[in-house]
Design an enzyme around this catalytic site. Structure first.
Site, PDB file in Angstrom:
ATOM      1  N   ASN A 135       4.081  -9.580  11.995  1.00 13.43           N
ATOM      2  CA  ASN A 135       2.800  -9.032  11.551  1.00 13.43           C
ATOM      3  C   ASN A 135       2.065  -9.929  10.561  1.00 13.43           C
ATOM      4  O   ASN A 135       0.829  -9.931  10.527  1.00 13.43           O
ATOM      5  CB  ASN A 135       3.009  -7.651  10.924  1.00 13.43           C
ATOM      6  CG  ASN A 135       3.395  -6.591  11.934  1.00 13.43           C
ATOM      7  OD1 ASN A 135       3.278  -6.797  13.139  1.00 13.43           O
ATOM      8  ND2 ASN A 135       3.888  -5.458  11.453  1.00 13.43           N
TER       9      ASN A 135
ATOM     10  N   LYS B  10       2.381  -1.003   9.153  1.00 11.79           N
ATOM     11  CA  LYS B  10       3.629  -0.541   8.538  1.00 11.79           C
ATOM     12  C   LYS B  10       4.783  -0.791   9.504  1.00 11.79           C
ATOM     13  O   LYS B  10       4.639  -0.665  10.720  1.00 11.79           O
ATOM     14  CB  LYS B  10       3.541   0.940   8.173  1.00 11.79           C
ATOM     15  CG  LYS B  10       3.339   1.884   9.358  1.00 11.79           C
ATOM     16  CD  LYS B  10       3.257   3.320   8.901  1.00 11.79           C
ATOM     17  CE  LYS B  10       3.075   4.262  10.098  1.00 11.79           C
ATOM     18  NZ  LYS B  10       2.957   5.673   9.684  1.00 11.79           N
TER      19      LYS B  10
ATOM     20  N   TYR C 208       3.111   9.992  -0.646  1.00 13.74           N
ATOM     21  CA  TYR C 208       4.141   9.423   0.214  1.00 13.74           C
ATOM     22  C   TYR C 208       5.544   9.589  -0.363  1.00 13.74           C
ATOM     23  O   TYR C 208       6.530   9.391   0.353  1.00 13.74           O
ATOM     24  CB  TYR C 208       3.903   7.920   0.438  1.00 13.74           C
ATOM     25  CG  TYR C 208       2.608   7.544   1.104  1.00 13.74           C
ATOM     26  CD1 TYR C 208       1.790   8.500   1.705  1.00 13.74           C
ATOM     27  CD2 TYR C 208       2.196   6.219   1.128  1.00 13.74           C
ATOM     28  CE1 TYR C 208       0.598   8.134   2.300  1.00 13.74           C
ATOM     29  CE2 TYR C 208       1.001   5.839   1.722  1.00 13.74           C
ATOM     30  CZ  TYR C 208       0.206   6.800   2.298  1.00 13.74           C
ATOM     31  OH  TYR C 208      -0.974   6.426   2.884  1.00 13.74           O
TER      32      TYR C 208
ATOM     33  N   ASP D 244       0.843  -1.193   0.000  1.00 11.81           N
ATOM     34  CA  ASP D 244       0.000   0.000   0.000  1.00 11.81           C
ATOM     35  C   ASP D 244       0.880   1.245   0.000  1.00 11.81           C
ATOM     36  O   ASP D 244       1.715   1.433   0.888  1.00 11.81           O
ATOM     37  CB  ASP D 244      -0.898   0.006   1.248  1.00 11.81           C
ATOM     38  CG  ASP D 244      -1.783   1.236   1.303  1.00 11.81           C
ATOM     39  OD1 ASP D 244      -2.842   1.229   0.664  1.00 11.81           O
ATOM     40  OD2 ASP D 244      -1.397   2.216   1.980  1.00 11.81           O
TER      41      ASP D 244
ATOM     42  N   ARG E 284       9.600  -7.460  12.772  1.00 17.17           N
ATOM     43  CA  ARG E 284       8.180  -7.104  12.817  1.00 17.17           C
ATOM     44  C   ARG E 284       7.456  -7.546  11.545  1.00 17.17           C
ATOM     45  O   ARG E 284       6.269  -7.889  11.576  1.00 17.17           O
ATOM     46  CB  ARG E 284       8.021  -5.589  12.995  1.00 17.17           C
ATOM     47  CG  ARG E 284       8.444  -5.062  14.347  1.00 17.17           C
ATOM     48  CD  ARG E 284       7.380  -5.228  15.388  1.00 17.17           C
ATOM     49  NE  ARG E 284       7.725  -4.503  16.589  1.00 17.17           N
ATOM     50  CZ  ARG E 284       8.444  -4.999  17.587  1.00 17.17           C
ATOM     51  NH1 ARG E 284       8.892  -6.254  17.510  1.00 17.17           N
ATOM     52  NH2 ARG E 284       8.720  -4.283  18.653  1.00 17.17           N
TER      53      ARG E 284
ATOM     54  N   HIS F 182      -7.603   9.295  -2.391  1.00 14.97           N
ATOM     55  CA  HIS F 182      -7.009   9.363  -1.059  1.00 14.97           C
ATOM     56  C   HIS F 182      -7.919  10.071  -0.053  1.00 14.97           C
ATOM     57  O   HIS F 182      -8.042   9.649   1.099  1.00 14.97           O
ATOM     58  CB  HIS F 182      -5.658  10.089  -1.139  1.00 14.97           C
ATOM     59  CG  HIS F 182      -4.702   9.703  -0.069  1.00 14.97           C
ATOM     60  ND1 HIS F 182      -3.329   9.706  -0.231  1.00 14.97           N
ATOM     61  CD2 HIS F 182      -4.893   9.303   1.207  1.00 14.97           C
ATOM     62  CE1 HIS F 182      -2.740   9.309   0.880  1.00 14.97           C
ATOM     63  NE2 HIS F 182      -3.669   9.078   1.770  1.00 14.97           N
TER      64      HIS F 182
ATOM     65  N   SER G 111     -10.806   6.264  -0.017  1.00 17.20           N
ATOM     66  CA  SER G 111     -10.097   6.242   1.255  1.00 17.20           C
ATOM     67  C   SER G 111     -10.524   7.457   2.060  1.00 17.20           C
ATOM     68  O   SER G 111     -10.742   8.541   1.501  1.00 17.20           O
ATOM     69  CB  SER G 111      -8.581   6.281   0.996  1.00 17.20           C
ATOM     70  OG  SER G 111      -7.849   6.388   2.198  1.00 17.20           O
ATOM     71  N   ASN G 112     -10.678   7.282   3.368  1.00 20.01           N
ATOM     72  CA  ASN G 112     -11.040   8.382   4.270  1.00 20.01           C
ATOM     73  C   ASN G 112     -12.389   9.013   3.927  1.00 20.01           C
ATOM     74  O   ASN G 112     -12.600  10.210   4.146  1.00 20.01           O
ATOM     75  CB  ASN G 112      -9.941   9.458   4.277  1.00 20.01           C
ATOM     76  CG  ASN G 112      -8.640   8.928   4.825  1.00 20.01           C
ATOM     77  OD1 ASN G 112      -8.575   8.404   5.934  1.00 20.01           O
ATOM     78  ND2 ASN G 112      -7.571   9.046   4.037  1.00 20.01           N
TER      79      ASN G 112
ATOM     80  N   THR H 193       9.437  -0.946   9.307  1.00 18.71           N
ATOM     81  CA  THR H 193      10.692  -1.089   8.578  1.00 18.71           C
ATOM     82  C   THR H 193      11.612  -2.056   9.310  1.00 18.71           C
ATOM     83  O   THR H 193      12.777  -2.203   8.949  1.00 18.71           O
ATOM     84  CB  THR H 193      11.393   0.272   8.413  1.00 18.71           C
ATOM     85  OG1 THR H 193      11.605   0.862   9.704  1.00 18.71           O
ATOM     86  CG2 THR H 193      10.553   1.222   7.564  1.00 18.71           C
ATOM     87  N   ASN H 194      11.066  -2.718  10.326  1.00 17.94           N
ATOM     88  CA  ASN H 194      11.812  -3.685  11.129  1.00 17.94           C
ATOM     89  C   ASN H 194      11.584  -5.086  10.568  1.00 17.94           C
ATOM     90  O   ASN H 194      10.450  -5.540  10.467  1.00 17.94           O
ATOM     91  CB  ASN H 194      11.361  -3.591  12.585  1.00 17.94           C
ATOM     92  CG  ASN H 194      12.101  -4.539  13.502  1.00 17.94           C
ATOM     93  OD1 ASN H 194      11.912  -5.753  13.417  1.00 17.94           O
ATOM     94  ND2 ASN H 194      12.926  -4.000  14.382  1.00 17.94           N
TER      95      ASN H 194
ATOM     96  N   LYS I  71      -2.676   5.698  -4.395  1.00 21.69           N
ATOM     97  CA  LYS I  71      -3.773   6.646  -4.170  1.00 21.69           C
ATOM     98  C   LYS I  71      -3.557   7.956  -4.919  1.00 21.69           C
ATOM     99  O   LYS I  71      -2.426   8.432  -5.067  1.00 21.69           O
ATOM    100  CB  LYS I  71      -3.906   6.940  -2.666  1.00 21.69           C
ATOM    101  CG  LYS I  71      -3.996   5.683  -1.800  1.00 21.69           C
ATOM    102  CD  LYS I  71      -4.090   6.012  -0.326  1.00 21.69           C
ATOM    103  CE  LYS I  71      -3.884   4.783   0.519  1.00 21.69           C
ATOM    104  NZ  LYS I  71      -2.451   4.423   0.645  1.00 21.69           N
TER     105      LYS I  71
END
Length: 348
Positions: free
Chosen positions: A294, A284, A83, A78, A290, A145, A183-184, A286-287, A112
């Site tokens: 997840n 989300k 971004y 996603d 994780r 978005h 979205s939103n 960056t590890n 998006k």
């Protein structure tokens, strides 16, 4: 006998591999209302916002995270034009395709449309720009978005989001996006798209975590055949903007009790809570550790009473709350007395 022994060993290895996949809980797919398949968890790639604006990936950080994620089993990614990371997402996907690790059909890409490109004729151009940045021929899901249109200088535009929706319908007809969605959006805005649109949205992405459980919107979207994607799934379990906000934490007794029962972590329990409510979580990280944690949520299922216990944390708290847009006619959320300063105008 030697041949039989080798055959037996091969069979054992195959069975071990199959059982390993079963025990780890392979990621299932959801069938969208257009027949396409969406993996039931997505890796979020938004790195946040600071005083300098959108946080950008440095030294190919996100590219390397996506590479590792594909190796770990993620197939859904996603992103969004705003971004400023579509290039690294696309690069990682192309690298894995070139390696022969995956085919393009194996990967599901969601991106998006940003608010400054809401006129109907701008939408195809915006998606084509994103595709060039990613080095891809199409995206699997293209979302509006926000329902809020802005001018290039970030002042409010009067473009109706239904005009924008016509543009999204155009990109699906052109084959630039396999599916489209929003979205939103709030409930009333979603209902309007369903009533006035020619192509039904395939998905809606909204903020969902134990402090904002979004039951009514989820139920309605599901009843209309839309997939629901949930961003910021951990809520107060993680720090936000460097602060620990009020709400359930990673060591909350209710979550810990459930986690112990299934031999899982509390973040895994929260992600599974979303899955069991028919929501595609968008965590989300960056590890690399994780990443594994997840995605390892498809080998257990919560009982209804456990889902209800987590629902009790609901306080309707949002962490994505752009109150600086609240005077826009299509602002989707509740208003507050003192809105935040607009960071987009400040950086323009």
């Amino acid at each position: 006998m030697a041949g039989i022994g080798r055959s037996w060993l091969l069979l054992v290895l195959i069975l071990a591999s199959v059982m390993s996949g079963v025990l780890c809980g392979e990621v299932p797919n959801l069938k969208l209302n257009n027949g396409k398949l969406m993996p039931a968890i997505a890796l979020g790639t938004y790195l946040g916002f600071d005083r300098n604006g959108i946080v950008k990936s440095e030294n190919k950080l996100l590219r390397d995270v996506v590479l590792r994620a594909i190796d770990t089993g993620y197939r859904h990614f996603d992103t969004a034009f705003i971004y400023s990371n579509e290039d690294e997402i696309g690069e990682a996907i192309r690298m894995k395709i070139d390696e022969g690790a995956v085919n393009r059909n194996d990967i599901f890409v969601t991106t998006k449309l940003w608010n400054t490109q809401h006129k109907r004729d701008q939408v195809p151009l915006a998606l084509k720009q994103s595709l060039v940045i990613m080095g891809l021929n199409y995206v699997d899901l293209y979302l509006m978005h926000w329902p809020i249109a802005l001018n290039e200088n970030f002042t409010f535009s009067d473009v109706d989001f239904m005009e924008t929706w016509r543009g999204l319908e155009d990109v699906q007809r052109l084959g630039l996006a396999k599916a489209i969605g929003v979205s939103n959006f709030n409930l009333e805005q979603l209902k309007r798209v369903l009533k006035e649109g020619n192509i039904k949205p395939a998905a809606i992405q909204i903020e969902i975590h134990p402090q904002i459980i979004q039951s009514e919107l989820i139920q309605y979207a599901n009843s209309e055949g839309l997939a629901v994607m949930g961003y910021s799934p951990f809520g107060s379990l993680v720090k936000r903007y460097g602060f620990q906000f009020p709400g359930p934490r990673i060591d909350d007794p209710v979550l810990v009790e459930i986690a112990r029962k299934y031999n899982k972590t509390t973040p895994q329990v929260v992600l599974r809570w979303l899955v069991d409510r028919k929501v595609v979580p968008v965590p989300k990280t960056t590890n690399f550790n994780r990443l594994k944690e997840n995605i390892n949520i498809f080998d257990f299922k919560l009982e209804q009473q456990e889902i209800e216990k987590i629902n009790q944390f609901n306080t309707n708290v949002r962490y994505t709350f752009p109150s600086f847009w609240q005077t826009h006619p299509f602002y989707p959320f509740e208003k507050i007395d003192i809105p935040l300063a607009d960071p987009f105008k400040a950086g323009a």
